[in-house]
Design an enzyme around this catalytic site. Structure first.
Site, short mmCIF file in Angstrom:
data_model
loop_
_atom_site.label_atom_id
_atom_site.label_comp_id
_atom_site.label_asym_id
_atom_site.label_seq_id
_atom_site.Cartn_x
_atom_site.Cartn_y
_atom_site.Cartn_z
N CYS A 180 -80.51 -114.32 -30.13
CA CYS A 180 -80.64 -115.48 -31.01
C CYS A 180 -81.73 -116.45 -30.51
O CYS A 180 -82.63 -116.83 -31.27
CB CYS A 180 -79.31 -116.19 -31.16
SG CYS A 180 -78.37 -116.36 -29.64
N1 LIG Z 1 -72.66 -114.99 -30.88
C1 LIG Z 1 -73.97 -114.98 -31.14
O1 LIG Z 1 -74.55 -116.00 -31.52
C2 LIG Z 1 -74.78 -113.71 -30.97
C3 LIG Z 1 -76.11 -113.75 -31.37
C4 LIG Z 1 -76.89 -112.59 -31.22
C5 LIG Z 1 -76.33 -111.45 -30.67
N2 LIG Z 1 -75.04 -111.47 -30.27
C6 LIG Z 1 -74.50 -110.22 -29.69
O2 LIG Z 1 -73.59 -109.66 -30.64
C7 LIG Z 1 -72.52 -108.99 -29.96
C8 LIG Z 1 -71.22 -109.63 -30.41
O3 LIG Z 1 -71.26 -110.99 -30.06
P1 LIG Z 1 -70.17 -112.04 -30.49
O4 LIG Z 1 -70.64 -113.34 -29.99
O5 LIG Z 1 -69.82 -111.85 -31.92
O6 LIG Z 1 -68.95 -111.53 -29.57
P2 LIG Z 1 -67.41 -111.88 -29.64
O7 LIG Z 1 -67.17 -113.06 -30.51
O8 LIG Z 1 -66.95 -111.93 -28.23
O9 LIG Z 1 -66.80 -110.57 -30.34
C9 LIG Z 1 -66.89 -109.30 -29.73
C10 LIG Z 1 -66.34 -108.26 -30.69
O10 LIG Z 1 -66.46 -106.99 -30.07
C11 LIG Z 1 -65.16 -106.37 -30.01
N3 LIG Z 1 -65.07 -105.58 -28.77
C12 LIG Z 1 -65.03 -106.04 -27.51
N4 LIG Z 1 -65.01 -105.02 -26.64
C13 LIG Z 1 -65.04 -103.89 -27.38
C14 LIG Z 1 -65.02 -102.50 -27.07
N5 LIG Z 1 -65.00 -102.07 -25.80
N6 LIG Z 1 -65.05 -101.62 -28.09
C15 LIG Z 1 -65.10 -102.04 -29.37
N7 LIG Z 1 -65.10 -103.34 -29.73
C16 LIG Z 1 -65.09 -104.26 -28.74
C17 LIG Z 1 -64.18 -107.53 -30.03
O11 LIG Z 1 -62.96 -107.05 -30.49
P3 LIG Z 1 -61.53 -107.55 -29.96
O12 LIG Z 1 -61.05 -108.55 -30.99
O13 LIG Z 1 -60.73 -106.31 -29.91
O14 LIG Z 1 -61.75 -108.18 -28.61
C18 LIG Z 1 -64.87 -108.46 -31.02
O15 LIG Z 1 -64.63 -108.02 -32.33
C19 LIG Z 1 -72.78 -109.19 -28.46
O16 LIG Z 1 -73.42 -108.07 -27.95
C20 LIG Z 1 -73.69 -110.41 -28.42
O17 LIG Z 1 -74.52 -110.42 -27.29
C21 LIG Z 1 -74.23 -112.56 -30.43
#
Ligand SMILES: NC(=O)c1ccc[n+]([C@@H]2O[C@H](COP(=O)([O-])OP(=O)(O)OC[C@H]3O[C@@H](n4cnc5c(N)ncnc54)[C@H](OP(=O)(O)O)[C@@H]3O)[C@@H](O)[C@H]2O)c1
Length: 343
Positions: free
Chosen positions: A155
């Site tokens: 981001c």
């Molecule tokens: N947040 C941002 O602004 C943003 C921006 C750009 C990129 N990203 C990237 O996007 C990805 C997700 O980010 P987020 O912020 O949305 O994360 P998050 O809110 O922590 O959510 C993570 C998701 O992944 C699932 N998960 C965790 N471990 C897993 C596994 N071993 N196998 C399958 N599913 C799993 C979780 O499910 P459970 O409910 O089962 O835990 C949850 O649905 C990350 O790689 C992050 O770096 C995030």
């Protein structure tokens, strides 16, 4: 037979995965979307898990299993999962013939060594890495169209790269000069995992810097602006807000320029790219202008010497910084208008 308009989504219970679901549910080209969860909590469809989607979301939930995804007709998988989970899932989904849009950092770098040294995690599969396009469609639309795997960018990296790329491409940055990217993000950028420093009492009425000289988005900015590491300073701060990124970027230009020439450079560089909104010289974008959108708004101010330029680049970290850009990439992969389902 795989259908790219049938999509499988992993990670819907996370912040970016939920945003992705909201966009996919209104996407006119999608024939079906199935959401795979580690724990369904007995829910059968999205609307049961997320009351906000009641009435608009009967999309099915399934327990997460690779077999379940690969034995379906899905042609596209979205991974809104941690880096380690994406690194494991993506190669297997690709091997089964799906195309993948991965929101994690696992496949963002040209070299696996860059990932291991900045993320302190095992190297992603080299063969998979070689199939990945870096997912900023304003810069890499041609590669994205045909790539089996699109690595959706970070981001902060998106906001900085989009702001600097026109200057870098036309060599308007003074050689050897320092480029300072002073960036601030809302707390959803860190995901939903519980952390003490992200609790309300720590965040509210507070503002702080973090990960100085070590933020994982640094190598993306270096690779896609071409600015040498010795010239780039990238600082990150946590805002007491849920969402949004504002990057203030300080640049010394190679020679005196006028505000009109800078604006013309950006307008021609991003001509036809409707997700980039350029502001007139001296008028600056704010987070409230981009919240809940897929826009990246870029404004600037130039000092009277014509050489000191300050850029301001704003986006929603869950929109253009994550889920919105993932759908923008998907639109390119399917040959659709890039703004389909996006605003
Ligand atoms: N947040 C941002 O602004 C943003 C921006 C750009 C990129 N990203 C990237 O996007 C990805 C997700 O980010 P987020 O912020 O949305 O994360 P998050 O809110 O922590 O959510 C993570 C998701 O992944 C699932 N998960 C965790 N471990 C897993 C596994 N071993 N196998 C399958 N599913 C799993 C979780 O499910 P459970 O409910 O089962 O835990 C949850 O649905 C990350 O790689 C992050 O770096 C995030």
């Amino acid at each position: 037979m795989r259908d790219p308009r049938q999509v499988a989504v992993v990670g819907v219970t996370g912040y970016s995965g939920f945003e992705l679901a909201r966009i996919l549910l209104r996407h006119p080209a999608i024939q079906s979307s199935v959401y795979y969860l580690r724990e369904t909590h007995g829910a059968q469809c999205l609307g049961q898990l997320f009351p906000h989607l009641r009435g608009s979301a009967d999309a099915p939930l399934r327990p997460l299993s690779l077999d379940a995804i690969t034995s379906s007709a899905a042609g596209t998988a979205f991974l809104a999962t941690p880096h380690e989970a994406s690194a494991e899932l993506a190669p297997q989904l690709l091997a089964a013939g799906l195309r993948v849009v991965d929101l994690s950092g696992a496949f963002r770098f040209r070299s696996a060594d860059t990932f291991t040294s900045w993320y302190q995690l095992p190297a992603p599969d080299a063969a998979t890495l070689s199939q990945a396009a870096y997912g900023i469609p304003e810069l890499y639309a041609e590669q994205i169209k045909s790539a089996p795997l699109v690595a959706n960018p970070g981001c902060y990296a998106t906001s900085v790269i989009l702001a600097l790329r026109p200057l870098a491409a036309f060599l308007w940055i003074a050689p050897g000069s320092s480029v300072v990217c002073d960036c601030k993000s809302g707390a959803s950028g860190a995901g939903k995992e519980l952390r003490r420093d992200l609790q309300f009492v720590e965040l509210d009425e507070n503002f702080k810097a973090y990960n100085l000289f070590s933020h994982r988005h640094t190598p993306e900015i270096l690779e896609h602006t071409g600015i040498p590491e010795s010239q780039l300073t990238f600082s990150t701060h946590l805002l007491p807000l849920a969402r949004g990124i504002l990057s203030t970027i300080y640049v010394t230009l190679d020679q005196p320029r006028t505000a009109d020439s800078i604006e013309a450079l950006y307008r021609s560089f991003y001509a036809g790219r409707r997700m980039i909104r350029l502001w007139r010289a001296g008028s600056l974008p704010e987070l409230q202008h981009v919240a809940h959108t897929n826009f990246c708004d870029i404004g600037f101010a130039l000092d009277p010497s014509g050489r000191r330029l300050i850029l301001v680049s704003c986006l929603d970290n869950l929109g253009k910084g994550a889920a919105g850009q993932a759908v923008q990439n998907f639109n390119h992969m399917l040959g659709l208008e890039e703004h389909t389902a996006l605003q």
